[in-house]
Design an enzyme around this catalytic site. Sequence first.
Site, mmCIF file in Angstrom:
data_model
loop_
_atom_site.group_PDB
_atom_site.id
_atom_site.type_symbol
_atom_site.label_atom_id
_atom_site.label_comp_id
_atom_site.label_asym_id
_atom_site.label_seq_id
_atom_site.Cartn_x
_atom_site.Cartn_y
_atom_site.Cartn_z
ATOM 1 N N SER A 1 101.452 25.549 -44.703
ATOM 2 C CA SER A 1 100.256 25.388 -45.531
ATOM 3 C C SER A 1 100.018 26.703 -46.260
ATOM 4 C CB SER A 1 99.057 25.074 -44.644
ATOM 5 O OG SER A 1 98.771 26.213 -43.853
ATOM 6 N N LYS A 2 99.017 26.704 -47.113
ATOM 7 C CA LYS A 2 98.700 27.922 -47.871
ATOM 8 C C LYS A 2 98.438 29.089 -46.941
ATOM 9 C CE LYS A 2 97.493 26.957 -52.451
ATOM 10 N NZ LYS A 2 96.622 26.140 -53.210
ATOM 11 N N ARG A 3 97.747 28.787 -45.858
ATOM 12 C CA ARG A 3 97.392 29.818 -44.877
ATOM 13 C C ARG A 3 98.665 30.490 -44.332
ATOM 14 N NH1 ARG A 3 96.921 28.916 -39.500
ATOM 15 N NH2 ARG A 3 97.220 26.703 -39.873
ATOM 16 N N HIS A 4 99.712 29.722 -44.210
ATOM 17 C CA HIS A 4 100.963 30.256 -43.675
ATOM 18 C C HIS A 4 101.767 31.042 -44.699
ATOM 19 C CE1 HIS A 4 100.830 26.635 -40.806
ATOM 20 N NE2 HIS A 4 100.624 27.707 -40.089
ATOM 21 N N GLY A 5 101.501 30.821 -45.946
ATOM 22 C CA GLY A 5 102.320 31.497 -46.951
ATOM 23 C C GLY A 5 102.957 30.539 -47.939
#
Length: 466
Positions: free
Chosen positions: A240-244
């Site tokens: 996800s975005k949070r992960h990169g």
Amino acid sequence: MPNVVTRFAPSPTGFLHIGGARTALYNWLFARHYGGEFLLRIEDTDRARSTDAAIAAIVSGMEWLGLTSDGEVTSQFEQAPRHREVAEHLLKTGKAYKCYATAEETAALRATARENGEVFRGDMWRDRQPDAETAARAYAIRLKMPRDGETTIKDSVQGSVTVQNSTLDDMILLRSDGTPTYMLAVVVDDHDMGVTHIIRGDDHLNNAFRQYQLFAAMGWDVPEFAHIPLIHGPDGKKLSKRHGALGVDAYAEMGFLPEAMRNYLLRLGWSHGDDEIITTQQAIEWFNLENIGKGPARFDFDKLDNLNTHYMRQLSAIQLLSCVQNDLEKRLGVPLSEAEKNRILAAMPSIVDRAKRLPDIVDGASLFCNIRPLTLTEKAMKLLEGQTAQIADVANELAAITDWKPDVVKAAIMSFAQARDLKIGKVMQPIRAALTGGAPSGDLIELLDILGQEEAIARLKDQAIT
Ligand code: GLU
């Protein structure tokens, strides 16, 4: 292997995300390894969702990564007449048929199949002739999928994967408004472009069986498939975005070097023994499909930072300066002077030593620019508290030096401390605070040396004024 042709076929509906960049890299490396061609095809058939901005982001992201494509960049949408021609050909040869079902009828049949737990094959018009009224309706063209037997894909990553043909639907090739479907467009383009190897995310594996049958219906050679497992976050969940899961441009902005990014993306799903640091040259030499991992790779920012640190240290001071000069000048609001550039170049080995990403170099280098009076951090303020007189004395002592060299400067500071019976640290700490404002810095004597006598004394005097 003769005549390898690979392609990267992004849909321009957003930025070039990290998964897409990895797919592009693998296709590029495979083509370069065999001295073949790497083509870029923009899959812009979805007119509502495709944007010029997204195409520009894909092209510039690939450029930044150094993944140059061969020949013209093609637009899938522009090939629509050719796609229609192929659908018509299949109709003529009896490999496809006209489907007169309306959208409502199709939706209803699909819903019924779902309710009954059956595969919706979309074959309601396969063996039926229209009456005169229906024949006047707009029709879609559907592929006549084989009903018996099975389809096997010999995938270079997934191994041999088989599905029963009874699970494949008579997919639409041409919609009733005359627009080609994505499935038709991909196969026709891959054939026309002479693609020999399709390397892409394994979210397309299911499409491969249907595409295989379309290649077969046309009597075309089926390219080799390599479906790469998708990238997951460090927690094993879908990225996800949070992960990169960001655009490549975001990584450029965060200050990663393209060579670090290439190395990172390569290792994110491909291995060569235990090698972690693999230059692009080695990657071209070694890349193969056999060593693509079979499980999902996990994204890991620390690894990317480590690689970036490594690649930054491979660059010369001049190269590093050119990487950060724009950002540095933006921050300063003026172009760098020659004197500033020289100071930064001299300090670069110690700046890069403490840096993980390019902005760390901007921070480190800005210390060597004309940034007086410095803005002090709270810690620096504390260190300078009650030290005004001492700093003024140090400034005078250093101003008296006629031969500004590291050992001379060091000796002057030592003797200053001894004469006042002060611990050396007690003298050095406020000097450092005055020279840096509290920003991270390397060896103090080196700092004094590189700043030069005039600038160093001016910074000390700034803090000597109460
Ligand atoms: N356009 C598809 C995508 O962006 C890729 C299709 C393919 O590689 O065959 O996911």
